[in-house]
Every structure is written in structure tokens, then in C-alpha cells.
Design a protein around this motif. Structure first.
Motif, PDB file in Angstrom:
ATOM      1  N   LEU A  64       0.812  -1.208   0.000  1.00 50.19           N
ATOM      2  CA  LEU A  64       0.000   0.000   0.000  1.00 50.19           C
ATOM      3  C   LEU A  64       0.845   1.257   0.000  1.00 50.19           C
ATOM      4  O   LEU A  64       0.395   2.324  -0.341  1.00 50.19           O
ATOM      5  N   ARG A  65       2.134   1.085   0.361  1.00 53.85           N
ATOM      6  CA  ARG A  65       3.028   2.224   0.474  1.00 53.85           C
ATOM      7  C   ARG A  65       3.006   3.095  -0.777  1.00 53.85           C
ATOM      8  O   ARG A  65       2.863   4.302  -0.698  1.00 53.85           O
ATOM      9  N   SER A  66       3.165   2.517  -1.929  1.00 55.75           N
ATOM     10  CA  SER A  66       3.113   3.380  -3.104  1.00 55.75           C
ATOM     11  C   SER A  66       1.819   3.196  -3.863  1.00 55.75           C
ATOM     12  O   SER A  66       1.762   3.313  -5.059  1.00 55.75           O
ATOM     13  N   GLY A  67       0.775   2.906  -3.122  1.00 56.64           N
ATOM     14  CA  GLY A  67      -0.581   3.003  -3.649  1.00 56.64           C
ATOM     15  C   GLY A  67      -0.816   2.215  -4.914  1.00 56.64           C
ATOM     16  O   GLY A  67      -0.461   1.055  -5.027  1.00 56.64           O
ATOM     17  N   ILE A  68      -1.382   2.913  -5.856  1.00 58.89           N
ATOM     18  CA  ILE A  68      -1.924   2.267  -7.042  1.00 58.89           C
ATOM     19  C   ILE A  68      -0.842   1.589  -7.878  1.00 58.89           C
ATOM     20  O   ILE A  68      -1.046   0.536  -8.459  1.00 58.89           O
ATOM     21  N   LEU A  69       0.335   2.201  -7.898  1.00 61.74           N
ATOM     22  CA  LEU A  69       1.403   1.668  -8.734  1.00 61.74           C
ATOM     23  C   LEU A  69       1.823   0.283  -8.317  1.00 61.74           C
ATOM     24  O   LEU A  69       2.089  -0.580  -9.141  1.00 61.74           O
TER      25      LEU A  69
ATOM     26  N   PRO B  33      -8.577   0.088  -6.946  1.00 63.00           N
ATOM     27  CA  PRO B  33      -7.624   1.080  -7.474  1.00 63.00           C
ATOM     28  C   PRO B  33      -7.992   2.515  -7.093  1.00 63.00           C
ATOM     29  O   PRO B  33      -7.125   3.298  -6.695  1.00 63.00           O
ATOM     30  N   ALA B  36      -7.293   3.021  -3.493  1.00 64.60           N
ATOM     31  CA  ALA B  36      -5.859   3.189  -3.232  1.00 64.60           C
ATOM     32  C   ALA B  36      -5.428   4.617  -3.524  1.00 64.60           C
ATOM     33  O   ALA B  36      -4.657   5.226  -2.779  1.00 64.60           O
ATOM     34  N   ARG B  40      -4.155   7.223  -0.710  1.00 66.34           N
ATOM     35  CA  ARG B  40      -2.893   7.946  -0.785  1.00 66.34           C
ATOM     36  C   ARG B  40      -3.120   9.439  -0.549  1.00 66.34           C
ATOM     37  O   ARG B  40      -2.348  10.104   0.139  1.00 66.34           O
ATOM     38  N   TYR B 244       5.453  10.377  -6.548  1.00 73.78           N
ATOM     39  CA  TYR B 244       4.166   9.692  -6.609  1.00 73.78           C
ATOM     40  C   TYR B 244       3.071  10.518  -5.935  1.00 73.78           C
ATOM     41  O   TYR B 244       1.917  10.452  -6.330  1.00 73.78           O
TER      42      TYR B 244
END
Lengths: 395, 279
Positions: A64-69, B33, B36, B40, B244
Motif C-alpha cells: 500500500l506504500r506506493s498506492g496504485i502503482l 484502485p 488506493a 494515498r 508519486y
């Protein structure tokens, strides 16, 4: 006893056990370097174990740290996990490279395999991946299992090293000439007969001249263009920021990669001058006809080193390591250097290169990236967010 | 009430199973998605998000993306209706071929579309050369972005309006004529109101698709900051910088505006349904 550890989230390394660290990680000797990371399985990693590990990481939310990527990267990891396992029987290496090297590496892979087989080795399946250097570096960071990277700037490989630990910080000292088996520089490509009379950098800032160059944010080559223009202004008593700002206001199309700009200039007929890698300029002449374009060499340009490196953390077997190391070292052999020269790169060893290939390269004054303080400085100051390039378009 | 949430709301069997599968698939494919991305955004915090989005370059890119999508979708609304009308109401040679061709923008990789359009509209392309004497430049200007978005958005309008026109009884138009209505009057008071909900749906789909379009646009737009740089390209640039958070910030900004626009279109749809009855 071999142990497998996980490095930097996306990759595995194998080596002999050295010691346990306090935080649960272990240190191994991977042949050329000591690496540390969390052990994956106690002994031999099995297909199931590796996939389970990948799945578990995805599910526990470590990603989850860098989300969607990372969701994308995790899927990629699961897929590539199976791919590399299948490939272990016959050695395969993946060369992740940038745009203009397509033609060179296509021939080099054949040359290398012939030489490698002549040494009594099983043939190696070399897979190529090309794209904008920055995007390629990001793909490796997000989990593309590159065995070797051959990118446009050392900054790209530095970033991979910093963000993933897949290769040591001092990677550039491992091979001769700053790990750059071939270099290039930036020249101008103009339309046949040079109708705008472009001779040097100061002709690019004249009113009405249209300059084609890619976006330095997305293209490695474009950063060399930018710095070469900067160097010219500095040497001729002009204010570099103002000079480069005026130059970029003459740019009607800012493509995302070097190949895109070449296409815009040569195929779409846009612009008076293309700032190009010397090898791209020669290639355009060779493939599109010498009667359509001319190359103009400016008074000063920049020595563009395009380094290569082994991505230690992505190596899955000793056989693969041996092949990948040989693959990079053989780039320095006289045959490969001659091939690079034929593909319009400035190589170091011209002993086997054809005389007409060598004669193509004019002498010119070249500044180096060291004159700017090295890539780590240049990257943030010039091309980072809010840096000098961004300021041009914020006014 | 609370216990009744999962109780079958209808005598039709299979609610529990089909609802479960639907929710699972929807969560994996759509909600996760987007969740997420929003998650973020929450981690970054609204103040920082605003700071990252609030710059001239990002505002220009966002306005450009939404303006171009709006213009292209309005064009598609008119032209798509005409195309669907011709396909349904007239029989002519090659009709099936045209009908099939409408779906091509769905099937073609967007990059191919972008490169083909650029080749045609570039100053040395077929259309580009024809337009040059009039001082018109399409490729590498905002107009080029419109052209690309019209191309990718057209099938959405045609394919949503077409079945409704097929259902439209020509009798109604004849009745309208026998009662003395002029053609424009019939069109305005009989045909268009019936088609409005479908037209709005098609428009909303085309708009939503165009706002986020990247593949075809980057080839034909000049990608010059503040002029022809679309918001999705800025996201890619932020990713190239390994920033990001800033990429997520622009993504969230686009999500919020798109959501507001789709909500507004839905509201108009509800209003028009109420006005003319459910068709």
C-alpha cells in the motif's frame, strides 16, 4: 549452503550465508558483493514458495506504500516470477535499454552469442526492452526483472540503485570508462542545404527558428541537449538561464522521448533544427537519405556517457550472472567497439573499426557532466521539481 | 432493518450469490484502485494536496483537458446523433460497413490512432497541407487534441443513441405531421425529448473517456507546458520524477472534477426523465 533473500521489495538474490542481522535480515555473499535482506525460504526456493511470498506481500498491505502503482507492480511480479523460473533451464538475460540503441543491440546480441558459443557455452536468450530512459528506469524500480540495464544517463541507474538497492551505489566503478562502453554527443540535424543558416547554438534563439527537442523531464537525451546549450551560453558570456529559456520558447513540440522528436522532425516536417544524439542524427541520414538532412556540429557540445550495469539483485542463477557479466564486458571487446562505431557511437577502442566509420566523427570541444557537478547535483538542480527547467515554463 | 440488508429484496432467486460475485468483481476491478488513489490522498492530507495542485502549469493542464474533452464531446453529441440517425433510418449501399467502422476507435490502440491522425494533420500531411493555405494548423495545437478526442469519443454517442432510435416509432412522427406540426417542430418536441436520456448518457461516456485520454493525444498535441500539455501527461511527468504524491494529487483533482461533472449530467438526466416520463 545457498540462501535466497529479498532485496528492495521486488527482487531476489542468492549467495552463501555470512551472518544474521538483528532485524531478522541475513547477509549473504553474492559473489561480487555482500547483500543483505530478508530470507525468502529456509533452503531452496520453490516455485510455490516464491509465488506465495509475492501473494502474501500483496495481501498484507506492504504494497500500500506506493498506492496504485504497486498493485500493478505486484501483478507484474507474480507474472515475472513464473517467467524467470521457466527460463532457468536455458539462461536468459533481459537487457533494459533506451530508445536509440535498438539497432546496435540487435546486432550486438548476435555478435555476443556467437562469441559466447565459441567459448563453449550454451547460447543465451537475450531479450531487449526499449523506451524512454526515465520510463525504463521506473519500470525496473517497479519490478521489471532487468538482468542488465543500458540506459542514457548514469542518473537513471543511480535512481534504481537508490530506490531498490538492486545494485550497489558504486556500480559505475565496476567497468572501465565510467561503465560507458560507448559515448555520444549532441549535434544539430537541419534540413537539406541548411536553409536557416544554423551554425551554432546562438542561431537557435533567433526569432522564428523552430527547435525540436524532447522534454528533459521524460527523456534522458533531452537533458544532454539542455546541458550542452547551457554550456555554450556559459562559455560565451551569456546568461545561461535566459539563453536556454529563449531556446525552449522556440520549441513548438515537446515530445516525451528522443525517437519521438526525431519522428516529428523527419517524418512530420516540423521545425528547422533537431537537437539530436549524434548517433540518432547519423541514423536519420542513413535511413532517410543523405539528400534530405544535414548534420551541423556546434562549437561546443557535451560528452554524453551512456552507462551499462549489471542488476545484481535480479540475478537468479550463477549461470545467468556469468552470462550477464560477460555480456557487459564483451561490449569493450574490439569487435563490439567496432560495431558501436559502425552504429555511430563514439567508442574507445577503434582498432578494428572501419576507417570510414571513424572518419565520420568530427573533432569538437566537449564538456562533461563533471563540469556541472555530476548527475546527482544536476538532476535536482536543473531537472527536479521546481528546478531550472520548470522555472522556464512558470514565468 | 439492519438484518434485512442482505435479505433478498425480490422473489427472484439467486440474489445472495449474484450480489456477492458482483461486489467482489466491482471491488477488485474498480473500487480498489480508486480507493488506493484516494487512500494515498488521505495520507498526504488536503492542505498538501492543494499545494501540489495549485500551480499555474497544473491549472492550465486541467483546464485544457476538461475544455478539450467538453468541446470534443459536444461535437460528438451532434455528429454522433446524426450518424446514428442515418444508420437506423436510411437503407443505403455500404451501410453495414459504416456501421462496423463506427466501432473501430474502440478496437484500435489509441497510440495508432494518435500517430495516424498526426501523420494526416502534420504540416506535411495530407490534411495539414490542405489546411495550411488558410493559415490553419491542427497537429501540435489544441485543435489537434480536439480531433483526437472526437475520434475516440464518437462510438460512445452512436452506440448509446442507436438502439433508442431503433425503438422510436415512425408512427409518432407521422401523427405529429398529420396534426400539423412542421418538421423542425416534430424534431424538437417529439424526437429529441425521447432521445435526450440516451444522448446524455452517450455524452457523459464520451466525456469521461476523453478527459483521461493519454495514448492518442500525446502524439498530436505539442505537449508544450501551459499551452498543449494535458493533465494525464503531467501525471506521467510527475511519475518520471518519482514524485508519486504529486502524481496522485493531480489524479485526485481529475477524479473530483470528473465526478462532479458526471453527477451534474446524471441530475439533468433525472430531470429530463421526470419531464417527459420514462422512456
Amino acid at each position: 549452503m545457498y540462501h535466497t533473500i529479498r532485496i528492495g521489495g521486488h527482487s531476489l538474490a542468492q549467495g552463501t550465508f555470512l551472518r544474521s542481522l538483528d532485524d531478522g535480515r541475513i547477509e549473504i555473499d553474492a559473489g561480487h558483493a555482500r547483500l543483505s535482506g530478508h530470507p525468502v525460504t529456509p533452503l531452496h526456493p520453490s516455485d510455490a514458495g516464491r509465488l506465495r511470498g509475492a501473494l502474501r506481500k500483496t495481501l498484507t498491505g506492504a504494497y500500500l506504500r506506493s498506492g496504485i502503482l504497486t498493485a500493478v507492480a505486484a501483478i507484474g511480479l507474480t507474472l515475472t516470477g513464473t517467467a524467470t523460473l521457466k527460463a532457468q533451464d536455458n539462461v536468459a538475460i533481459l537487457n533494459v535499454s533506451y530508445d536509440p540503441t535498438r539497432e546496435f543491440y540487435r546486432e550486438y546480441n548476435t555478435l555476443f552469442n556467437a562469441w559466447w558459443a565459441a567459448q563453449g557455452n550454451a547460447p543465451v536468450a537475450v531479450q531487449q526492452s526499449h523506451g524512454g530512459a526515465g520510463a525504463q528506469a521506473r519500470a525496473v524500480i517497479d519490478g521489471l526483472p532487468a538482468t542488465v540495464v543500458t540506459l542514457a544517463l548514469s542518473a537513471d541507474i543511480d535512481t534504481i540503485s537508490e530506490r531498490t538497492g538492486l545494485l550497489p551505489a558504486d556500480w559505475q566503478t565496476r567497468l572501465p570508462h565510467n561503465s560507458s562502453p560507448y559515448t555520444s554527443t549532441i549535434v544539430f540535424l537541419v534540413r537539406e542545404g541548411n536553409p536557416r543558416g544554423i551554425q551554432d547554438w546562438d542561431d537557435l534563439v533567433a526569432d522564428g527558428v523552430q527547435v525540436i527537442t524532447p522534454n528533459p523531464k521524460t527523456s534522458g537525451g533531452a537533458r544532454w541537449n539542455f546541458l550542452a546549450a547551457w554550456a555554450y551560453a556559459g562559455r560565451n558570456g551569456l546568461d545561461p538561464a535566459q539563453f536556454v529559456g529563449t531556446l525552449y520558447r522556440n520549441v513548438p513540440v515537446l515530445d516525451t522521448g528522443a525517437r519521438g522528436s526525431t519522428t516529428t522532425f523527419t517524418q512530420r516536417g516540423v521545425g528547422d533544427v533537431l537537437l539530436a544524439w549524434e548517433n540518432e542524427a547519423f541514423l536519420a541520414l542513413a535511413s532517410l537519405g543523405e539528400d534530405k538532412f544535414d548534420i551541423v556540429v556546434p562549437s561546443v557540445s557535451i560528452l554524453a556517457e551512456s552507462p551499462v550495469a549489471l542488476v545484481d539483485g535480479n540475478i537468479t542463477s550463477d549461470a545467468q550472472r556469468a552470462a550477464a557479466e560477460a555480456y557487459l564486458q564483451h561490449l569493450y571487446s574490439p569487435e563490439a567497439q567496432a560495431l558501436a562505431t559502425r552504429h555511430y557511437y563514439r567508442a574507445w577502442d577503434t582498432s578494428q573499426a572501419a576507417a570510414e566509420d571513424i572518419a565520420r566523427f568530427p573533432e569538437l570541444e566537449l564538456v562533461t557532466i563533471a563540469d556541472f557537478g555530476g548527475w546527482p547535483v544536476v538532476q535536482t538542480e536543473y531537472f527536479g521539481e521546481g528546478g531550472i527547467f520548470d522555472q522556464i515554463y512558470e514565468e | 432493518m439492519r438484518a434485512g440488508i442482505l435479505r433478498s429484496p425480490s422473489p427472484l432467486p439467486g440474489f445472495g450469490l449474484s450480489f456477492g460475485i458482483m461486489m467482489t468483481v466491482l471491488s477488485i476491478v474498480v473500487l480498489l484502485p480508486i480507493g488506493a488513489l484516494l487512500g494515498r490522498g488521505l495520507m498526504i492530507g488536503p492542505a498538501d494536496l492543494w499545494d501540489m495542485v495549485n500551480s499555474r502549469r497544473i491549472w492550465s493542464a486541467l483546464t485544457l483537458s476538461f475544455r478539450a474533452a467538453l468541446i470534443a464531446s459536444l461535437f460528438n453529441l451532434v455528429f454522433g446523433l446524426l450518424l446514428a440517425w442515418v444508420l437506423v433510418r436510411y437503407r443505403f449501399w455500404g451501410r453495414r460497413f459504416v456501421d462496423a467502422a463506427v466501432d473501430l476507435p474502440f478496437a484500435l490502440p489509441t497510440a495508432v490512432a494518435g500517430i495516424a491522425l498526426t501523420a494526416l494533420y502534420a504540416p506535411n500531411g495530407v490534411f495539414g497541407q490542405a489546411l495550411a493555405p488558410f493559415g490553419l494548423q491542427v497537429a501540435y495545437t489544441e485543435v489537434g487534441i480536439w480531433v483526437a478526442l472526437v475520434f475516440i469519443g464518437l462510438p460512445f454517442v452512436v452506440r448509446t443513441v442507436q438502439p433508442v432510435i431503433e425503438e422510436l416509432e415512425p408512427d409518432l412522427e407521422e401523427v405529429s405531421a398529420t396534426l400539423g406540426a412542421r418538421r423542425t417542430h416534430t424534431l424538437r418536441r417529439v424526437i429529441l425529448p425521447t432521445l435526450t436520456p440516451a444522448l446524455l448518457t452517450g455524452f457523459a461516456l464520451a466525456l469521461a473517456r476523453s478527459v483521461g485520454e493519454y495514448g492518442s493525444v500525446i502524439f498530436i498535441a505539442g505537449n508544450i507546458p501551459n499551452l498543449t500539455e494535458i493533465a494525464p501527461l503531467l501525471i506521467v511527468i510527475r511519475l518520471e520524477e518519482y514524485n508519486y504524491d504529486a502524481a496522485a494529487a493531480i489524479g485526485i483533482a481529475m477524479l473530483v472534477v470528473s465526478f462532479a461533472m458526471l453527477l451534474a449530467i446524471n441530475a439533468i438526466q433525472v430531470w429530463s426523465r421526470r419531464r417527459i416520463g420514462n422512456v
